[in-house]
Design a protein around this motif. Structure first.
Motif, PDB file in Angstrom:
ATOM      1  N   TYR A   1      -8.926  -2.758  -7.644  1.00  0.00           N
ATOM      2  CA  TYR A   1      -9.205  -1.593  -6.797  1.00  0.00           C
ATOM      3  C   TYR A   1      -7.912  -1.154  -6.119  1.00  0.00           C
ATOM      4  O   TYR A   1      -6.940  -1.900  -6.075  1.00  0.00           O
ATOM      5  CB  TYR A   1     -10.296  -1.905  -5.760  1.00  0.00           C
ATOM      6  N   ASP A   2      -7.919   0.077  -5.595  1.00  0.00           N
ATOM      7  CA  ASP A   2      -6.760   0.626  -4.902  1.00  0.00           C
ATOM      8  C   ASP A   2      -7.087   0.849  -3.434  1.00  0.00           C
ATOM      9  O   ASP A   2      -8.211   1.212  -3.081  1.00  0.00           O
ATOM     10  CB  ASP A   2      -6.353   1.987  -5.497  1.00  0.00           C
TER      11      ASP A   2
ATOM     12  N   VAL B   1      -2.161   6.536  -3.832  1.00  0.00           N
ATOM     13  CA  VAL B   1      -2.350   5.088  -3.879  1.00  0.00           C
ATOM     14  C   VAL B   1      -1.320   4.424  -2.964  1.00  0.00           C
ATOM     15  O   VAL B   1      -0.118   4.662  -3.082  1.00  0.00           O
ATOM     16  CB  VAL B   1      -2.219   4.556  -5.325  1.00  0.00           C
TER      17      VAL B   1
ATOM     18  N   ARG C   1      -2.213  -1.493  -4.857  1.00  0.00           N
ATOM     19  CA  ARG C   1      -3.139  -1.849  -5.946  1.00  0.00           C
ATOM     20  C   ARG C   1      -3.484  -3.333  -5.823  1.00  0.00           C
ATOM     21  O   ARG C   1      -2.625  -4.156  -5.578  1.00  0.00           O
ATOM     22  CB  ARG C   1      -2.485  -1.581  -7.312  1.00  0.00           C
TER      23      ARG C   1
END
Length: 163
Positions: A143-144, A159, A162
């Motif tokens: 997931y970010d 983003v 990460r």
């Protein structure tokens, strides 16, 4: 005679070692207290019935944050008040150091946000990804963590980290 000398030396060495370890632990404890004092309080707005939110609070406390929990019936209102868009919704919203934190954002990402101080609304981990803090599972999903900012009145999402 040689045996007695050896015993005296060996008992002095552990004593010196214990004193050294005690001094080191005191120094580390003082450094930890200073680091903790420097962290702003995290205010969390969550449903009183959400277990994973409670686990995220424990994650934040374990990372050295002081956390003030507000159990609310309407997490959407808390999210809106913090300036976080509904499109990035999760199960709880937090505020820390002037930033909004949406969902299961790792403490290390929040520490980085507070250190770098970008011009932003805050961080979000939308949804409830398996493996995020408070959502631990044997096989976590990637997931970010997203950085949410505003440019010209529009939301900009990028983003931040990460996982």
């Amino acid at each position: 005679m040689h045996h007695a000398t050896h015993a005296t030396q060996s008992s002095a060495t552990p004593r010196r070692l214990r004193r050294g370890i005690a001094a080191l632990l005191l120094a580390l404890n003082a450094a930890g207290a200073l680091a903790q004092a420097a962290l702003p309080t995290v205010e969390v707005f969550k449903s009183p019935y959400c277990g994973c939110c409670t686990d995220w609070v424990k994650h934040m406390q374990a990372a050295g944050f002081t956390v003030k929990v507000h159990n609310v019936d309407d997490t959407q209102a808390a999210r809106a008040a913090a300036g976080m868009p509904d499109s990035l919704a999760s199960c709880h919203t937090a505020k820390v150091g002037g930033y909004a934190i949406e969902g299961h954002v790792p403490a290390q990402d929040i520490r980085r946000l507070l250190a770098e101080k970008p011009k932003a609304v805050g961080l979000a981990v939308p949804g409830m990804p398996q493996g995020a803090p408070g959502m631990e599972v044997p096989k976590p999903q990637p997931y970010d963590t997203l950085l949410v900012s505003r440019e010209g009145g529009r939301e900009k999402v990028s983003v931040f980290a990460r996982h």
